[in-house]
Design a protein around this motif. Structure first.
Motif, mmCIF file in Angstrom:
data_model
loop_
_atom_site.group_PDB
_atom_site.id
_atom_site.type_symbol
_atom_site.label_atom_id
_atom_site.label_comp_id
_atom_site.label_asym_id
_atom_site.label_seq_id
_atom_site.Cartn_x
_atom_site.Cartn_y
_atom_site.Cartn_z
ATOM 1 N N PHE A 154 0.807 -1.214 0.000
ATOM 2 C CA PHE A 154 0.000 0.000 0.000
ATOM 3 C C PHE A 154 0.844 1.270 0.000
ATOM 4 C CE2 PHE A 154 -2.499 -3.141 2.676
ATOM 5 C CZ PHE A 154 -3.215 -3.622 1.600
ATOM 6 N N ILE A 155 1.756 1.382 0.937
ATOM 7 C CA ILE A 155 2.558 2.599 1.038
ATOM 8 C C ILE A 155 3.564 2.666 -0.099
ATOM 9 C CG2 ILE A 155 4.250 3.831 2.445
ATOM 10 C CD1 ILE A 155 2.799 2.858 4.917
ATOM 11 N N ARG A 156 4.200 1.553 -0.405
ATOM 12 C CA ARG A 156 5.212 1.567 -1.461
ATOM 13 C C ARG A 156 4.583 1.866 -2.818
ATOM 14 N NH1 ARG A 156 9.384 -3.296 -1.363
ATOM 15 N NH2 ARG A 156 10.378 -1.907 -2.866
ATOM 16 N N PHE A 157 3.385 1.354 -3.067
ATOM 17 C CA PHE A 157 2.676 1.687 -4.297
ATOM 18 C C PHE A 157 2.449 3.192 -4.384
ATOM 19 C CE2 PHE A 157 -1.660 2.962 -5.450
ATOM 20 C CZ PHE A 157 -1.595 2.829 -6.830
ATOM 21 N N SER A 158 1.965 3.785 -3.308
ATOM 22 C CA SER A 158 1.675 5.222 -3.302
ATOM 23 C C SER A 158 2.950 6.032 -3.519
ATOM 24 C CB SER A 158 1.008 5.616 -1.985
ATOM 25 O OG SER A 158 -0.179 4.880 -1.767
ATOM 26 N N GLN A 159 4.007 5.649 -2.816
ATOM 27 C CA GLN A 159 5.242 6.420 -2.884
ATOM 28 C C GLN A 159 5.950 6.231 -4.220
ATOM 29 O OE1 GLN A 159 7.296 5.058 0.629
ATOM 30 N NE2 GLN A 159 6.244 6.532 1.957
ATOM 31 N N LEU A 160 6.016 5.012 -4.713
ATOM 32 C CA LEU A 160 6.685 4.752 -5.990
ATOM 33 C C LEU A 160 5.989 5.490 -7.123
ATOM 34 C CD1 LEU A 160 8.666 2.975 -7.805
ATOM 35 C CD2 LEU A 160 6.685 1.467 -8.060
ATOM 36 N N LEU A 277 -1.081 10.359 1.720
ATOM 37 C CA LEU A 277 -1.862 10.049 2.923
ATOM 38 C C LEU A 277 -1.836 11.205 3.913
ATOM 39 C CD1 LEU A 277 -0.722 6.328 3.418
ATOM 40 C CD2 LEU A 277 -2.567 7.237 1.993
ATOM 41 N N PHE A 278 -2.045 12.420 3.380
ATOM 42 C CA PHE A 278 -1.976 13.613 4.224
ATOM 43 C C PHE A 278 -3.221 14.492 4.160
ATOM 44 C CE2 PHE A 278 -0.952 18.138 4.727
ATOM 45 C CZ PHE A 278 -0.469 18.134 6.036
ATOM 46 N N LEU A 279 -3.780 14.706 2.974
ATOM 47 C CA LEU A 279 -4.824 15.713 2.825
ATOM 48 C C LEU A 279 -6.061 15.413 3.664
ATOM 49 C CD1 LEU A 279 -4.815 16.713 -0.959
ATOM 50 C CD2 LEU A 279 -3.763 17.873 0.984
#
Length: 476
Positions: A154-160, A277-279
């Motif tokens: 999940f996080i790596r998909f978003s960041q990549l 994952l901030f707004l």
């Protein structure tokens, strides 16, 4: 297309099936002798014996319990929580673990409305945490974040995908960029940036890179900056890290953030703004939690985005949960959360062994904290206000940003990430109208990412010359 993804219905009623009506009657009245309910000797714990302990039954019982609390039937809700607790475990299958997490959150919500003498059922324990101080709890949260980054995509998909979008944007319209400035909101450990740094370090000559990272923990920001600086030195990359400490978790404090002295914006830099994952944390309630106009609750986010646009970034990347956990009606956001985390817990069970310490850490600490926030929290204390991609798309457009399709190469990189590091057929990547990319599990979208640009920024098209290294790990 996204047509294969079946999102949960917000209009789903919280009414149990016929057999659960019988169980509900047993709980809301003094139970007569019956084979449908059993009690452990010496305890008041009720276990379901005549009904299969299926995911559907547990789901309906959780919805029934949330409905009881919302209708202020606290005595019945407390008895139903005992039933749920006896059929849950942080060490069981995905359904038992999910029920454990939601029952904990419902118990905390119940305790908000009942006298202080009301006791919380003893099952509510963290199987990993022995934390007795806020510092230890924060350490566990950070540890669970790193575990999640390793065991799930999940996080790596978003960041990549965000990294690739930024790379493509900064290479549009110019042959060479002398300086790149990334403003990363809630940078945490900075695990997103080593692959990006590797990609730009391969350019000759490599550009100067400045990263401004915001956060609420001064020590974590310091450690993150030190790791990134050491990694940049190993690459021979000219690098600067600028930490910006947010002294309050209240997003209204961000009004004082956008000062040149704080951000050190330079005229020769190409600015990219990263909101992974901030707004959702910028959203707030309207006049009250039952007001569906939601106008006032979005004003802060509009102010934030207008200030971002005034900084003239070339690209803004936004990654968020694909769920509506900010609905003004409590039962609707409860059902939405239940469906969302059911898919997440199922994905972890399908891809990790049952006794994985990392899995239990992520479920109990990271996702458990989110579930408590969504289910038990009210008013200004609610932080995890996830919304679907349409909300972010409309908001960004209204503030002057234009949506830009992710490139075919960025999408192929995301697919390659799943194939290389998370080889499960359950994870699915879908595209909607070339404007939004979704990562889901078994036809349920879970995360989305959008790329927006400032139309007034010169240069609109280019071909890709750099790519993110999928095998680059954040072992700074």
């Amino acid at each position: 297309m996204l047509g294969s993804f079946n999102s949960s219905s917000e209009e789903e009623e919280a009414s149990p099936s016929s057999d659960l009506h019988f169980l509900h009657h047993q709980i809301t009245t003094t139970p007569p002798p019956s084979h449908s309910l059993s009690h452990s000797p010496g305890t008041s714990t009720t276990r379901i014996s005549s009904f299969p302990n299926s995911a559907l039954h547990m789901r309906q019982l959780l919805i029934s319990c949330a409905d009881l609390i919302s209708r202020s039937d606290f005595a019945s809700a407390h008895r139903l929580l005992s039933v749920l607790s006896s059929n849950s475990s942080p060490f069981g299958d995905s359904t038992e673990r999910l029920v454990h997490a939601f029952t904990k959150a419902l118990s905390l919500r119940l305790n908000r409305h009942t006298p202080t003498t009301t006791t919380t059922p003893p099952f509510i324990t963290n199987p990993i945490s022995g934390a007795s101080s806020s510092n230890n709890v924060e350490d566990e949260v950070q540890s669970s974040y790193l575990s999640l980054n390793q065991i799930a995509p999940f996080i790596r998909f978003s960041q990549l995908t965000a990294n690739q979008a930024i790379l493509e944007a900064i290479e549009q319209g110019q042959q060479q960029q002398a300086a790149i400035h990334i403003l990363d909101f809630d940078i945490m450990h900075g695990v997103q940036w080593p692959p990006f740094m590797q990609a730009i370090a391969d350019r000759r000559p490599p550009p100067f890179l400045r990263i401004t990272g915001t956060g609420h923990d001064a020590e974590l920001l310091r450690r993150t900056g030190d790791r990134l600086r050491r990694f940049a030195e190993s690459l021979g990359l000219n690098f600067e890290f600028n930490p910006v400490l947010l002294l309050s978790s209240n997003p209204y404090a961000l009004n004082d953030l956008f000062l040149p002295s704080a951000l050190q914006l330079l005229p020769d830099e190409t600015l990219a703004v990263n909101c992974v994952l901030f707004l959702h944390r910028m959203l707030r309630d309207d006049v009250d939690d039952h007001d569906d106009s939601r106008g006032r609750g979005r004003e802060l986010l509009k102010v934030f985005l207008h200030k971002i646009k005034a900084m003239n970034p070339k690209v803004v990347t936004v990654a968020e949960r694909e769920a509506n956990h900010n609905h003004p009606v409590y039962m609707k956001r409860f059902v939405e959360a239940l469906d969302h985390y059911t898919a997440i817990f199922d994905s972890l069970e399908a891809t990790l062994p049952p006794h994985s310490r990392e899995r239990m850490n992520v479920e109990s600490v990271w996702f458990g904290r989110e579930i408590v926030d969504i289910v038990a929290g009210e008013g200004e204390e609610r932080i995890e206000r996830h919304e679907r991609f349409e909300s972010w798309q409309v908001m960004l457009r209204s503030c002057g940003f234009s949506n830009v399709p992710l490139s075919p190469f960025a999408l192929s990189q995301a697919k390659l990430l799943l194939r290389l590091h998370y080889p499960s057929e359950g994870y699915q990547l879908q595209i909607l109208n070339n404007s939004c990319c979704f990562l889901g599990w078994q036809n349920h979208p879970l995360f989305s990412i959008l790329k927006h640009q400032n139309p007034s920024y010169p240069g609109t098209s280019s071909t890709l010359s750099s790519k993110v290294n999928l095998n680059q790990q954040a072992t700074m």
